[in-house]
Scaffold this motif. Structure first.
Motif, PDB file in Angstrom:
ATOM      1  N   GLN A 141       0.850  -1.177   0.000  1.00  0.00           N
ATOM      2  CA  GLN A 141       0.000   0.000   0.000  1.00  0.00           C
ATOM      3  C   GLN A 141       0.893   1.238   0.000  1.00  0.00           C
ATOM      4  N   ILE A 142       0.492   2.288  -0.681  1.00  0.00           N
ATOM      5  CA  ILE A 142       1.358   3.457  -0.827  1.00  0.00           C
ATOM      6  C   ILE A 142       0.695   4.707  -0.262  1.00  0.00           C
ATOM      7  N   LEU A 143       1.513   5.720  -0.063  1.00  0.00           N
ATOM      8  CA  LEU A 143       1.010   7.047   0.286  1.00  0.00           C
ATOM      9  C   LEU A 143       0.770   7.833  -0.995  1.00  0.00           C
ATOM     10  N   TYR A 144      -0.318   8.611  -1.026  1.00  0.00           N
ATOM     11  CA  TYR A 144      -0.651   9.417  -2.193  1.00  0.00           C
ATOM     12  C   TYR A 144      -0.348  10.889  -1.929  1.00  0.00           C
ATOM     13  N   SER A 145      -0.497  11.699  -2.976  1.00  0.00           N
ATOM     14  CA  SER A 145      -0.032  13.086  -2.936  1.00  0.00           C
ATOM     15  C   SER A 145      -0.670  13.904  -1.825  1.00  0.00           C
ATOM     16  N   THR A 146      -1.917  13.571  -1.446  1.00  0.00           N
ATOM     17  CA  THR A 146      -2.587  14.334  -0.400  1.00  0.00           C
ATOM     18  C   THR A 146      -1.834  14.232   0.920  1.00  0.00           C
TER      19      THR A 146
ATOM     20  N   THR B 216       5.688  16.464   3.914  1.00  0.00           N
ATOM     21  CA  THR B 216       6.873  17.253   3.574  1.00  0.00           C
ATOM     22  C   THR B 216       6.814  18.642   4.211  1.00  0.00           C
ATOM     23  N   MET B 217       5.610  19.205   4.356  1.00  0.00           N
ATOM     24  CA  MET B 217       5.497  20.523   4.973  1.00  0.00           C
ATOM     25  C   MET B 217       5.689  20.453   6.479  1.00  0.00           C
ATOM     26  N   MET B 218       5.006  19.505   7.152  1.00  0.00           N
ATOM     27  CA  MET B 218       5.060  19.429   8.605  1.00  0.00           C
ATOM     28  C   MET B 218       6.424  18.948   9.117  1.00  0.00           C
ATOM     29  N   LEU B 219       7.165  18.210   8.296  1.00  0.00           N
ATOM     30  CA  LEU B 219       8.520  17.805   8.679  1.00  0.00           C
ATOM     31  C   LEU B 219       9.537  18.903   8.371  1.00  0.00           C
ATOM     32  N   GLU B 220       9.066  20.003   7.757  1.00  0.00           N
ATOM     33  CA  GLU B 220       9.899  21.178   7.483  1.00  0.00           C
ATOM     34  C   GLU B 220      11.094  20.815   6.596  1.00  0.00           C
ATOM     35  N   LEU B 221      10.837  20.013   5.555  1.00  0.00           N
ATOM     36  CA  LEU B 221      11.902  19.546   4.675  1.00  0.00           C
ATOM     37  C   LEU B 221      12.244  20.603   3.624  1.00  0.00           C
ATOM     38  N   LYS B 222      13.501  20.612   3.220  1.00  0.00           N
ATOM     39  CA  LYS B 222      14.004  21.579   2.241  1.00  0.00           C
ATOM     40  C   LYS B 222      15.262  21.000   1.606  1.00  0.00           C
ATOM     41  N   PRO B 223      15.773  21.613   0.531  1.00  0.00           N
ATOM     42  CA  PRO B 223      17.032  21.138  -0.041  1.00  0.00           C
ATOM     43  C   PRO B 223      18.146  21.122   1.006  1.00  0.00           C
ATOM     44  N   GLY B 224      18.832  19.989   1.118  1.00  0.00           N
ATOM     45  CA  GLY B 224      19.890  19.849   2.104  1.00  0.00           C
ATOM     46  C   GLY B 224      19.485  19.093   3.343  1.00  0.00           C
TER      47      GLY B 224
ATOM     48  N   ASN C 195       1.022  15.887  17.985  1.00  0.00           N
ATOM     49  CA  ASN C 195      -0.340  16.090  17.483  1.00  0.00           C
ATOM     50  C   ASN C 195      -0.617  15.117  16.349  1.00  0.00           C
ATOM     51  N   THR C 196      -1.882  14.727  16.227  1.00  0.00           N
ATOM     52  CA  THR C 196      -2.322  13.771  15.206  1.00  0.00           C
ATOM     53  C   THR C 196      -3.381  14.426  14.329  1.00  0.00           C
ATOM     54  N   LEU C 197      -3.291  14.196  13.035  1.00  0.00           N
ATOM     55  CA  LEU C 197      -4.281  14.739  12.103  1.00  0.00           C
ATOM     56  C   LEU C 197      -4.593  13.713  11.025  1.00  0.00           C
ATOM     57  N   GLU C 198      -5.660  13.979  10.300  1.00  0.00           N
ATOM     58  CA  GLU C 198      -6.123  13.100   9.219  1.00  0.00           C
ATOM     59  C   GLU C 198      -6.509  13.965   8.037  1.00  0.00           C
ATOM     60  N   ILE C 199      -6.033  13.612   6.851  1.00  0.00           N
ATOM     61  CA  ILE C 199      -6.306  14.386   5.649  1.00  0.00           C
ATOM     62  C   ILE C 199      -7.357  13.666   4.814  1.00  0.00           C
ATOM     63  N   LEU C 200      -8.460  14.335   4.537  1.00  0.00           N
ATOM     64  CA  LEU C 200      -9.518  13.783   3.695  1.00  0.00           C
ATOM     65  C   LEU C 200      -9.653  14.641   2.443  1.00  0.00           C
TER      66      LEU C 200
ATOM     67  N   GLY D   1     -12.091   7.872   1.559  1.00  0.00           N
ATOM     68  CA  GLY D   1     -12.248   8.191   2.974  1.00  0.00           C
ATOM     69  C   GLY D   1     -10.932   8.102   3.714  1.00  0.00           C
ATOM     70  N   HIS D   2     -10.944   7.420   4.822  1.00  0.00           N
ATOM     71  CA  HIS D   2      -9.780   7.340   5.699  1.00  0.00           C
ATOM     72  C   HIS D   2      -8.623   6.600   5.037  1.00  0.00           C
ATOM     73  N   THR D   3      -7.450   7.206   5.052  1.00  0.00           N
ATOM     74  CA  THR D   3      -6.237   6.523   4.598  1.00  0.00           C
ATOM     75  C   THR D   3      -5.375   6.165   5.800  1.00  0.00           C
ATOM     76  N   GLY D   4      -5.115   7.134   6.652  1.00  0.00           N
ATOM     77  CA  GLY D   4      -4.310   6.876   7.839  1.00  0.00           C
ATOM     78  C   GLY D   4      -4.197   8.123   8.690  1.00  0.00           C
ATOM     79  N   TYR D   5      -3.754   7.936   9.931  1.00  0.00           N
ATOM     80  CA  TYR D   5      -3.527   9.051  10.840  1.00  0.00           C
ATOM     81  C   TYR D   5      -2.058   9.443  10.799  1.00  0.00           C
ATOM     82  N   LEU D   6      -1.785  10.726  10.756  1.00  0.00           N
ATOM     83  CA  LEU D   6      -0.428  11.255  10.746  1.00  0.00           C
ATOM     84  C   LEU D   6      -0.141  11.886  12.103  1.00  0.00           C
ATOM     85  N   THR D   7       0.834  11.338  12.828  1.00  0.00           N
ATOM     86  CA  THR D   7       1.209  11.849  14.130  1.00  0.00           C
ATOM     87  C   THR D   7       2.576  12.527  14.020  1.00  0.00           C
ATOM     88  N   PHE D   8       2.647  13.793  14.398  1.00  0.00           N
ATOM     89  CA  PHE D   8       3.872  14.588  14.312  1.00  0.00           C
ATOM     90  C   PHE D   8       4.349  14.943  15.707  1.00  0.00           C
TER      91      PHE D   8
END
Length: 306
Positions: free
Chosen positions: A85-90, A96-104, A229-234, A295-302
């Motif tokens: 099973q894979i993660l999709y663009s949503t 990538t935003m919540m992990l604060e990723l950037k070049p380097g 914190n935990t969130l879910e993207i729909l 619908g539900h794909t998974g919960y993201l905990t940061f």
């Protein structure tokens, strides 16, 4: 060809995306002397692909045509061969935003799976960052190495075949972020903390079940992580359609053009305006949600290493 750097022309050995339509496309490895069958006929790699520019319109043997697209992480997510099973663009976008990723940035990931998120992470941290990805399954790890090599990104990623819950990521105190997509992420929180830089590193855990989230949050708290914190993207998609609505009787004359919402000075609208007014309906462009949605794909905990 590389998933990180754009190439103008199609070369032997490239991975390209054959685009038949928005709901129909597939990847193909370009090779001299090879042919690819489509519903529009045959594509001959030697004459139809190699040397042509990406984005070219290619005519198939039956007279139909396709576009040949340069691969991107987004297109690869939609077309990759599924080993897991894979993660999709949503979900990928918020990760990538919540992990604060950037070049380097230096990122640790487990597990690699089909490589959907891996390709997006590599593109984000390039050209000076690095991805350390751990896969428990040996065949999947070997296939991931092969794909990264074919896609021209092997210098940006290190694939390790081991159990992250027992052996960790193989690095210490260098990672800016850690991502976990494993059945028991709470068992890897200690190794994630060891891999992260001394202070301020971010961690994300993807889990389909809330019970997994509960145990993971307890482990994060135990190891001193903060800002948990935990969130879910729909994702809810809207189709733009033309709909007919009945004109309400507001006591105005039927020939009042303003009630129809049309520009009556436009000659092309006058005929349809009169017809609609006579029928008591008017047409509008409207966004209509799909009858079914993902619908539900998974919960993201940061969380953040303090």
């Amino acid at each position: 060809m590389s998933f990180v750097e754009y190439g103008d022309t199609i070369k032997d050995g490239d991975t390209a995306i054959v685009f038949l339509g928005h709901e129909s496309m597939f990847p193909v490895k370009v090779q001299h002397g090879t042919v690819t069958q489509t519903k529009y006929g045959v594509i001959r790699h030697s004459t139809d692909l190699i040397g042509k520019k990406y984005g070219s319109k290619v005519t198939c043997s039956k007279g139909g045509w396709v576009f040949i697209l340069h691969p991107t992480p987004e297109l690869w997510t939609m077309n990759l061969p599924h080993r897991t099973q894979i993660l999709y663009s949503t979900d990928i976008s918020i990760i990538t935003m919540m992990l604060e990723l950037k070049p380097g940035s230096i990122v640790c990931e487990s597990g690699t799976g089909s490589g959907s998120l891996s390709h997006a992470l590599i593109r984000t941290v390039a050209p000076t960052g690095h991805l350390y990805t751990v896969e428990f399954h040996q065949q999947r790890a070997e296939k991931a190495r092969e794909e990264f090599r074919e896609h021209g990104v092997e210098h940006l990623v290190t694939v390790t075949n081991q159990d992250v819950c027992k052996n960790g990521f193989g690095v210490s105190n260098i990672a800016d972020a850690v991502f976990l997509d494993i059945p028991s992420p709470w068992e890897a929180i200690g190794h994630a903390k060891s891999a992260l830089k001394a202070e301020g590193g971010r961690i994300c855990s993807f889990s389909p079940c809330i019970e997994q989230v509960q145990r993971t949050c307890l482990a994060m708290e135990e190891y001193g992580f903060t800002e948990i914190n935990t969130l879910e993207i729909l994702l809810r998609v809207y189709n733009v359609r033309t709909i007919s609505l009945q004109i309400p009787d507001l006591g105005k004359a039927a020939e009042d053009n303003s009630s129809a919402g049309f520009d009556s000075s436009n000659p092309s609208n006058q005929g349809s305006l009169c017809a609609n007014l006579q029928q008591g309906t008017v047409q509008f462009k409207s966004g209509v949600p799909l009858r079914e949605m993902v619908g539900h794909t998974g919960y993201l905990t940061f969380a953040t290493k303090s």
